[in-house]
Design a protein around this motif. Structure first.
Motif, PDB file in Angstrom:
ATOM      1  N   SER A   1       0.832  -1.209   0.000  1.00  0.00           N
ATOM      2  CA  SER A   1       0.000   0.000   0.000  1.00  0.00           C
ATOM      3  C   SER A   1       0.864   1.255   0.000  1.00  0.00           C
ATOM      4  O   SER A   1       0.645   2.185  -0.794  1.00  0.00           O
ATOM      5  CB  SER A   1      -0.913  -0.005   1.228  1.00  0.00           C
ATOM      6  OG  SER A   1      -1.766  -1.135   1.219  1.00  0.00           O
ATOM      7  N   GLU A   2       1.845   1.307   0.876  1.00  0.00           N
ATOM      8  CA  GLU A   2       2.705   2.488   0.958  1.00  0.00           C
ATOM      9  C   GLU A   2       3.532   2.654  -0.309  1.00  0.00           C
ATOM     10  O   GLU A   2       3.731   3.778  -0.795  1.00  0.00           O
ATOM     11  CB  GLU A   2       3.613   2.400   2.175  1.00  0.00           C
ATOM     12  CG  GLU A   2       2.879   2.525   3.486  1.00  0.00           C
ATOM     13  CD  GLU A   2       3.828   2.780   4.639  1.00  0.00           C
ATOM     14  OE1 GLU A   2       4.884   3.407   4.432  1.00  0.00           O
ATOM     15  OE2 GLU A   2       3.516   2.331   5.752  1.00  0.00           O
ATOM     16  N   GLY A   3       4.033   1.552  -0.848  1.00  0.00           N
ATOM     17  CA  GLY A   3       4.803   1.632  -2.084  1.00  0.00           C
ATOM     18  C   GLY A   3       3.985   2.169  -3.241  1.00  0.00           C
ATOM     19  O   GLY A   3       4.465   2.993  -4.030  1.00  0.00           O
ATOM     20  N   LEU A   4       2.734   1.733  -3.351  1.00  0.00           N
ATOM     21  CA  LEU A   4       1.869   2.227  -4.415  1.00  0.00           C
ATOM     22  C   LEU A   4       1.539   3.708  -4.230  1.00  0.00           C
ATOM     23  O   LEU A   4       1.463   4.459  -5.207  1.00  0.00           O
ATOM     24  CB  LEU A   4       0.588   1.407  -4.467  1.00  0.00           C
ATOM     25  CG  LEU A   4       0.731  -0.034  -4.992  1.00  0.00           C
ATOM     26  CD1 LEU A   4      -0.588  -0.781  -4.877  1.00  0.00           C
ATOM     27  CD2 LEU A   4       1.220  -0.031  -6.436  1.00  0.00           C
ATOM     28  N   ILE A   5       1.355   4.142  -2.981  1.00  0.00           N
ATOM     29  CA  ILE A   5       1.076   5.553  -2.725  1.00  0.00           C
ATOM     30  C   ILE A   5       2.263   6.415  -3.150  1.00  0.00           C
ATOM     31  O   ILE A   5       2.101   7.458  -3.795  1.00  0.00           O
ATOM     32  CB  ILE A   5       0.743   5.768  -1.230  1.00  0.00           C
ATOM     33  CG1 ILE A   5      -0.635   5.179  -0.908  1.00  0.00           C
ATOM     34  CG2 ILE A   5       0.771   7.251  -0.872  1.00  0.00           C
ATOM     35  CD1 ILE A   5      -0.990   5.202   0.564  1.00  0.00           C
ATOM     36  N   VAL A   6       3.482   5.982  -2.800  1.00  0.00           N
ATOM     37  CA  VAL A   6       4.674   6.724  -3.211  1.00  0.00           C
ATOM     38  C   VAL A   6       4.815   6.724  -4.721  1.00  0.00           C
ATOM     39  O   VAL A   6       5.160   7.749  -5.335  1.00  0.00           O
ATOM     40  CB  VAL A   6       5.932   6.126  -2.539  1.00  0.00           C
ATOM     41  CG1 VAL A   6       7.203   6.763  -3.103  1.00  0.00           C
ATOM     42  CG2 VAL A   6       5.885   6.335  -1.030  1.00  0.00           C
ATOM     43  N   LEU A   7       4.537   5.589  -5.360  1.00  0.00           N
ATOM     44  CA  LEU A   7       4.629   5.502  -6.819  1.00  0.00           C
ATOM     45  C   LEU A   7       3.643   6.448  -7.490  1.00  0.00           C
ATOM     46  O   LEU A   7       3.985   7.124  -8.475  1.00  0.00           O
ATOM     47  CB  LEU A   7       4.373   4.065  -7.267  1.00  0.00           C
ATOM     48  CG  LEU A   7       4.473   3.797  -8.776  1.00  0.00           C
ATOM     49  CD1 LEU A   7       5.872   4.118  -9.287  1.00  0.00           C
ATOM     50  CD2 LEU A   7       4.112   2.343  -9.086  1.00  0.00           C
TER      51      LEU A   7
ATOM     52  N   THR B   1      -6.873   8.976  -3.330  1.00  0.00           N
ATOM     53  CA  THR B   1      -8.227   8.560  -2.957  1.00  0.00           C
ATOM     54  C   THR B   1      -8.692   7.380  -3.800  1.00  0.00           C
ATOM     55  O   THR B   1      -9.243   6.394  -3.280  1.00  0.00           O
ATOM     56  CB  THR B   1      -9.205   9.737  -3.117  1.00  0.00           C
ATOM     57  OG1 THR B   1      -8.805  10.805  -2.261  1.00  0.00           O
ATOM     58  CG2 THR B   1     -10.617   9.308  -2.757  1.00  0.00           C
ATOM     59  N   ILE B   2      -8.461   7.472  -5.096  1.00  0.00           N
ATOM     60  CA  ILE B   2      -8.844   6.370  -5.986  1.00  0.00           C
ATOM     61  C   ILE B   2      -8.063   5.106  -5.639  1.00  0.00           C
ATOM     62  O   ILE B   2      -8.621   3.997  -5.589  1.00  0.00           O
ATOM     63  CB  ILE B   2      -8.608   6.770  -7.454  1.00  0.00           C
ATOM     64  CG1 ILE B   2      -9.564   7.894  -7.858  1.00  0.00           C
ATOM     65  CG2 ILE B   2      -8.783   5.570  -8.380  1.00  0.00           C
ATOM     66  CD1 ILE B   2      -9.288   8.479  -9.225  1.00  0.00           C
TER      67      ILE B   2
ATOM     68  N   LEU C   1      -7.747  -0.316  -3.187  1.00  0.00           N
ATOM     69  CA  LEU C   1      -7.120  -1.248  -2.251  1.00  0.00           C
ATOM     70  C   LEU C   1      -8.117  -1.732  -1.209  1.00  0.00           C
ATOM     71  O   LEU C   1      -8.079  -2.893  -0.788  1.00  0.00           O
ATOM     72  CB  LEU C   1      -5.921  -0.583  -1.568  1.00  0.00           C
ATOM     73  CG  LEU C   1      -4.723  -0.266  -2.470  1.00  0.00           C
ATOM     74  CD1 LEU C   1      -3.658   0.501  -1.700  1.00  0.00           C
ATOM     75  CD2 LEU C   1      -4.123  -1.546  -3.054  1.00  0.00           C
ATOM     76  N   ASN C   2      -9.021  -0.838  -0.783  1.00  0.00           N
ATOM     77  CA  ASN C   2     -10.076  -1.259   0.157  1.00  0.00           C
ATOM     78  C   ASN C   2     -10.982  -2.309  -0.468  1.00  0.00           C
ATOM     79  O   ASN C   2     -11.356  -3.285   0.178  1.00  0.00           O
ATOM     80  CB  ASN C   2     -10.909  -0.039   0.584  1.00  0.00           C
ATOM     81  CG  ASN C   2     -10.229   0.764   1.672  1.00  0.00           C
ATOM     82  OD1 ASN C   2      -9.432   0.230   2.436  1.00  0.00           O
ATOM     83  ND2 ASN C   2     -10.535   2.047   1.740  1.00  0.00           N
TER      84      ASN C   2
ATOM     85  N   PHE D   1      -5.637  -2.857   1.808  1.00  0.00           N
ATOM     86  CA  PHE D   1      -5.217  -1.667   2.548  1.00  0.00           C
ATOM     87  C   PHE D   1      -5.145  -2.060   4.012  1.00  0.00           C
ATOM     88  O   PHE D   1      -6.099  -2.628   4.558  1.00  0.00           O
ATOM     89  CB  PHE D   1      -6.212  -0.518   2.336  1.00  0.00           C
ATOM     90  CG  PHE D   1      -5.693   0.808   2.810  1.00  0.00           C
ATOM     91  CD1 PHE D   1      -4.612   1.405   2.178  1.00  0.00           C
ATOM     92  CD2 PHE D   1      -6.281   1.466   3.877  1.00  0.00           C
ATOM     93  CE1 PHE D   1      -4.130   2.626   2.615  1.00  0.00           C
ATOM     94  CE2 PHE D   1      -5.806   2.697   4.306  1.00  0.00           C
ATOM     95  CZ  PHE D   1      -4.727   3.275   3.671  1.00  0.00           C
ATOM     96  N   PRO D   2      -4.024  -1.805   4.692  1.00  0.00           N
ATOM     97  CA  PRO D   2      -3.801  -2.396   6.026  1.00  0.00           C
ATOM     98  C   PRO D   2      -4.852  -2.045   7.063  1.00  0.00           C
ATOM     99  O   PRO D   2      -5.181  -2.873   7.909  1.00  0.00           O
ATOM    100  CB  PRO D   2      -2.423  -1.834   6.430  1.00  0.00           C
ATOM    101  CG  PRO D   2      -2.173  -0.691   5.527  1.00  0.00           C
ATOM    102  CD  PRO D   2      -2.875  -1.012   4.252  1.00  0.00           C
TER     103      PRO D   2
END
Length: 264
Positions: free
Chosen positions: A135-141, A248-249, A254-255, A260-261
């Protein structure tokens, strides 16, 4: 006895004693000041000067690069490889994942009175760690991709960084955010309480690092662009809007996939 070696007074080229014209630069030796025995050092070219100035120890290994970027986050380390910026972002994701996972692992051990559940803890911890890192990696990407796109839109002459150069610049400016993540990891070791407390504390500990990372995102959008298409303030606002929509998308997706954790 051999005569001392002669040199051209104009370019410093080695000459024979009876030479009338320098074979290197064509300087006429007859009727001018005799050739001197001291060679003239060749003029340092601007290219050579630039090469010397950009070859720094900070570009040779990640530790020295990281320390230099922490001291001067607004001045990218000359000559560094783009892998250092990527590695710095990966490091931040690993630290945040370790923080959330350690807190979650303590929560799971509150059920140590139930032996059957206790056996599931290693598997649950591993799954939670993988989902958190993903999740965090995708957010940074997403942040890097949006930042690069807005930066290219802002740059009228298209002379700004290519994608890997932009990632390196973004990762360079993100070093203070990595430091904040380390501090939050240390603070997390003193967190305890109910599961609701764990959720709220985990979110709260992520906020400082992500706020600082957002500042790095804005800086990377507008830094060093000489001919912007429009005012840099509007570029920063555009980047914030698109980044908010993109994250947000991503989180909703992920939800939906239960990846999503904080939805486990």
């Amino acid at each position: 006895m051999n005569e001392p070696q002669k040199f051209c007074p104009n370019c410093g080229h080695a000459l024979h004693a009876d030479t009338q014209f320098c074979p290197q630069c064509g300087y006429a030796l007859s009727g001018n000041t005799p050739a001197t025995d001291i060679p003239v050092e060749p003029e340092t070219t601007p290219t050579a000067t630039r090469m010397a100035s950009t070859t720094t120890p900070a570009a040779t290994n990640f530790i020295s690069w990281w320390w230099t970027s922490l001291k001067r986050p607004g001045q990218p380390v000359a000559g560094s490889t783009s892998l250092f910026g990527i590695l710095n972002l990966v490091l931040m994701v690993i630290i945040n994942t370790a923080m959330i996972t350690s807190m979650d692992n303590r929560y799971l051990h509150w059920f140590s009175d139930y032996p059957a559940y206790l056996k599931r803890i290693p598997g649950l911890t591993l799954r939670f760690s993988a989902i958190t890192a993903l999740s965090e990696g995708l957010i940074v990407l997403v942040a890097v991709a949006i930042g690069f796109g807005v930066r290219r839109l802002l740059d009228r002459d298209q002379t700004s960084n290519n994608f890997l150069e932009y990632v390196n610049q973004f990762g360079h400016t993100a070093t203070p955010a990595v430091v904040v993540s380390v501090l939050m990891l240390l603070i997390s070791f003193f967190q305890d309480g109910s599961y609701g407390t764990f959720i709220n504390a985990s979110r709260s500990l992520l906020v400082p690092g992500f706020l600082l990372l957002n500042g790095c995102f804005i800086y990377s959008l507008v830094h060093n662009i000489k001919t912007p298409r429009f005012d840099k303030l509007y570029a920063a606002l555009l980047g914030q809007i698109v980044l908010g929509l993109g994250i947000t998308i991503l989180v909703n997706l992920l939800n939906a996939l239960r990846l999503f954790p904080f939805t486990l």
